[in-house]
Design a protein around this motif. Structure first.
Motif, PDB file in Angstrom:
ATOM      1  N   GLN A  27      33.510  19.360 -41.188  1.00 27.82           N
ATOM      2  CA  GLN A  27      32.547  20.021 -40.301  1.00 27.82           C
ATOM      3  C   GLN A  27      32.356  19.226 -39.011  1.00 27.82           C
ATOM      4  N   ARG A  28      32.439  17.883 -39.094  1.00 28.77           N
ATOM      5  CA  ARG A  28      32.377  17.071 -37.868  1.00 28.77           C
ATOM      6  C   ARG A  28      33.563  17.374 -36.978  1.00 28.77           C
ATOM      7  N   LEU A  29      34.742  17.539 -37.613  1.00 28.46           N
ATOM      8  CA  LEU A  29      35.937  17.895 -36.834  1.00 28.46           C
ATOM      9  C   LEU A  29      35.750  19.264 -36.176  1.00 28.46           C
ATOM     10  N   ALA A  30      35.230  20.226 -36.946  1.00 27.20           N
ATOM     11  CA  ALA A  30      35.038  21.573 -36.394  1.00 27.20           C
ATOM     12  C   ALA A  30      34.105  21.536 -35.186  1.00 27.20           C
ATOM     13  N   LEU A  31      33.081  20.694 -35.282  1.00 26.31           N
ATOM     14  CA  LEU A  31      32.108  20.571 -34.189  1.00 26.31           C
ATOM     15  C   LEU A  31      32.747  19.905 -32.963  1.00 26.31           C
ATOM     16  N   ALA A  32      33.483  18.820 -33.208  1.00 25.50           N
ATOM     17  CA  ALA A  32      34.147  18.125 -32.094  1.00 25.50           C
ATOM     18  C   ALA A  32      35.170  19.045 -31.441  1.00 25.50           C
ATOM     19  N   ARG A  33      35.892  19.772 -32.275  1.00 27.45           N
ATOM     20  CA  ARG A  33      36.940  20.661 -31.784  1.00 27.45           C
ATOM     21  C   ARG A  33      36.335  21.782 -30.934  1.00 27.45           C
ATOM     22  N   ALA A  34      35.132  22.217 -31.335  1.00 30.26           N
ATOM     23  CA  ALA A  34      34.469  23.293 -30.593  1.00 30.26           C
ATOM     24  C   ALA A  34      34.102  22.846 -29.178  1.00 30.26           C
ATOM     25  N   LEU A  35      34.033  21.516 -28.970  1.00 30.32           N
ATOM     26  CA  LEU A  35      33.666  21.014 -27.642  1.00 30.32           C
ATOM     27  C   LEU A  35      34.877  20.887 -26.733  1.00 30.32           C
ATOM     28  N   ALA A  36      36.075  21.184 -27.249  1.00 28.63           N
ATOM     29  CA  ALA A  36      37.305  20.977 -26.478  1.00 28.63           C
ATOM     30  C   ALA A  36      37.260  21.705 -25.138  1.00 28.63           C
ATOM     31  N   ALA A  37      36.716  22.930 -25.151  1.00 26.18           N
ATOM     32  CA  ALA A  37      36.691  23.717 -23.922  1.00 26.18           C
ATOM     33  C   ALA A  37      35.427  23.432 -23.095  1.00 26.18           C
ATOM     34  N   ARG A  38      34.646  22.440 -23.501  1.00 26.35           N
ATOM     35  CA  ARG A  38      33.369  22.095 -22.844  1.00 26.35           C
ATOM     36  C   ARG A  38      32.472  23.320 -22.733  1.00 26.35           C
ATOM     37  N   PRO A  39      32.125  23.935 -23.874  1.00 25.35           N
ATOM     38  CA  PRO A  39      31.333  25.169 -23.853  1.00 25.35           C
ATOM     39  C   PRO A  39      29.898  24.899 -23.404  1.00 25.35           C
ATOM     40  N   ARG A  40      29.292  25.930 -22.838  1.00 26.19           N
ATOM     41  CA  ARG A  40      27.893  25.807 -22.445  1.00 26.19           C
ATOM     42  C   ARG A  40      26.970  26.340 -23.529  1.00 26.19           C
ATOM     43  N   LEU A  41      27.493  27.254 -24.352  1.00 24.97           N
ATOM     44  CA  LEU A  41      26.708  27.755 -25.488  1.00 24.97           C
ATOM     45  C   LEU A  41      27.475  27.486 -26.771  1.00 24.97           C
ATOM     46  N   LEU A  42      26.805  26.800 -27.695  1.00 27.15           N
ATOM     47  CA  LEU A  42      27.430  26.471 -28.963  1.00 27.15           C
ATOM     48  C   LEU A  42      26.691  27.240 -30.067  1.00 27.15           C
ATOM     49  N   LEU A  43      27.441  28.037 -30.823  1.00 24.69           N
ATOM     50  CA  LEU A  43      26.859  28.838 -31.901  1.00 24.69           C
ATOM     51  C   LEU A  43      27.214  28.184 -33.226  1.00 24.69           C
TER      52      LEU A  43
END
Lengths: 259, 235
Positions: free
Chosen positions: A160-176
């Motif tokens: 889950q930490r990987l999934a969270l870090a990976r979700a930041l790859a595109a530098r999102p402004r909204l994280l769901l």
């Protein structure tokens, strides 16, 4: 000596949400009077809420209330039968601006680092910048030593930490985040919450689906309570959790609400 | 029985001595089959992935067709390729009949549906798991198929090996379009058929042993791929 997650530094600038000048903005992200039916059942029934930029909003409610559907709509994965989903003035999300983390992380059949590289590539990060970004994300999630490990061999918390870090790859402004700590042990929950706090401090907006009232109290400043496909209470998190006004939220928090 | 035993001894001697004619036949067989499998993979894998991911009218019929084509009778394929390549056929001007190229064409037609159908199945299973994640990332069609093909790589290796097994053991199609001409289009399977009918058991047996060894090797490779896949957490 091993570095503990809470000793880790703040989000470095190159991992913070990217202020993309796209001409139409993203905020507020909102769902307007959405309905959705499937198999003869009405899953969403006049769902409306808006998210302005900043902060953490907890989306709570019993199983089947439609929380995950709301998240998928905000990620652009599904459309309502009627009503609308809007991202600023746009009718589709700007690529990379919204990221979704699933309750059960979908990990590619690659190494931990390979999962991050893949997300960076899809986000269009130039090849020469990827190594630095990947290193930053691995450090953020405390996964440096597991970089070459097959991602699917990670423990639940690591995954889950990987999934969270990976979700930041595109530098999102909204994280769901869809119940990101369901079925994790207390240490893993603490690590994820710590990571979420640093992501928010870096400037991202978070919408968090959770059943854990304690987690909502620790992380969220606003809480939405959903029941039978619509919002029945929208209040500051501390107030809603301490003294819910809607009968549904009162019953849910007292442990006796079914859909 | 004595005949058989002496033929077996001569066969072993053929293999050990590295007889040029023997090696030529084995080499041509491998060349034709590997070329056909390579082309089948280049065509069949993206096609299978597209069938797994894309939604378009007639897709279901295509999937059924490819699954059915996995069981194409080789002699029928040989006949159709023969008709196409024969002097009066639509491709007769190319002069490919009775050349290794004709054999490659026939085997490619036999193997491509196998590779495509196995790829489609593997990619469809993976896509069911990855679909929402890849869409949430904003991956386009090409990126999606690329991701799925790479992550299904162990299943795809198995598909290629299955195609190789089918092609290397096949005799009917290459016999018809190759003509079994000595030193030109004579491969292991056609030579075995011919030499056995002529009572020349040594060469037939020697080639049979090599074919069996290749078959064993392919199966060992499939097993190796599975073990490796499990080791790196793909299972």
């Amino acid at each position: 000596m091993e570095e503990r997650p809470d000793d880790r530094p703040d989000l470095p600038p190159h991992l913070r949400p990217e202020a993309r000048e796209d001409g139409r903005g993203l905020w507020p992200v909102r769902i307007e009077d959405a309905t959705l039916s499937a198999g003869g059942r009405r899953l969403l029934d006049g769902l409306s809420f808006a998210l302005p930029a900043g902060g953490v909003t907890a989306l709570m409610g019993p199983n089947g209330a439609g929380k995950s559907l709301a998240l998928r709509m905000l990620a652009g994965l599904i459309r309502p039968d009627s009503g609308a989903v809007r991202w600023g003035a746009g009718e589709t999300p700007i690529k990379g601006a919204v990221a979704l983390v699933f309750q059960r992380p979908v990990l590619l059949r690659r190494s931990t680092a390979g999962n991050i590289d893949h997300a960076l590539a899809i986000a269009g990060v130039p090849r020469r910048e990827r190594a630095a970004r990947r290193a930053g994300l691995l450090a953020l999630a405390g996964l440096e030593r597991l970089a070459d490990r097959p991602a699917r061999a990670l423990s639940g918390g690591e995954a889950q930490r990987l999934a969270l870090a990976r979700a930041l790859a595109a530098r999102p402004r909204l994280l769901l985040l869809d119940e990101p700590t369901a079925s994790l042990d207390p240490a893993a929950v603490a690590a994820i919450e710590d990571l979420a706090r640093r992501i928010v401090a870096g400037g991202a907006t978070v919408l968090l689906v959770t059943h854990d009232a304690g987690q909502a109290r620790r992380l969220a400043d606003r809480a939405l309570f959903m029941h039978a496909g619509r919002i029945v209470e929208d209040a500051p998190a501390a107030r809603l959790l301490a003294a819910p006004r809607s009968p549904q939220a009162q019953a849910y928090l007292a442990g006796r609400l079914l859909v | 029985m004595n005949d058989g035993a002496s033929a077996f001894a001569t066969a072993l001697a053929l293999i050990v001595s590295g007889d040029p004619e023997f090696l030529g036949i084995v080499g041509l067989s491998l060349g034709v089959t590997l070329t056909a499998v390579l082309i089948s993979c280049v065509v069949g894998m993206p096609l299978g992935a597209l069938l797994a991911v894309a939604r378009f009218p007639g897709r279901g019929a295509l999937v059924v067709a490819f699954n059915a084509l996995m069981g194409l009778p080789p002699v029928v394929v040989g006949l159709l390729v023969y008709l196409a390549l024969s002097r009066s056929g639509p491709l007769g001007a190319l002069g490919l009949l009775y050349t290794p190229a004709a054999m490659v064409i026939a085997q490619t037609i036999l193997v491509t549906p196998i590779v495509a159908a196995l790829t489609r199945q593997a990619v469809a299973d993976l896509n069911a798991e990855y679909d929402e994640y890849l869409r949430a990332l904003g991956a386009d069609r090409v990126e999606t198929i690329g991701t799925l093909l790479w992550d299904a790589r162990f299943s795809l290796a198995t598909a290629a090996l299955a195609g190789f097994g089918r092609a290397s053991a096949e005799v009917g199609a290459v016999m018809i379009v190759g003509g079994n001409i000595a030193h030109v289009t004579r491969v292991m399977t056609t030579t075995i058929a011919l030499e056995t009918s002529r009572g020349e058991l040594a060469l037939a047996l020697g080639l049979g042993i090599v074919l069996l060894a290749i078959s064993l090797g392919v199966n060992a490779a499939v097993m190796g791929v599975r073990t490796q896949a499990e080791r790196v957490g793909h299972a």
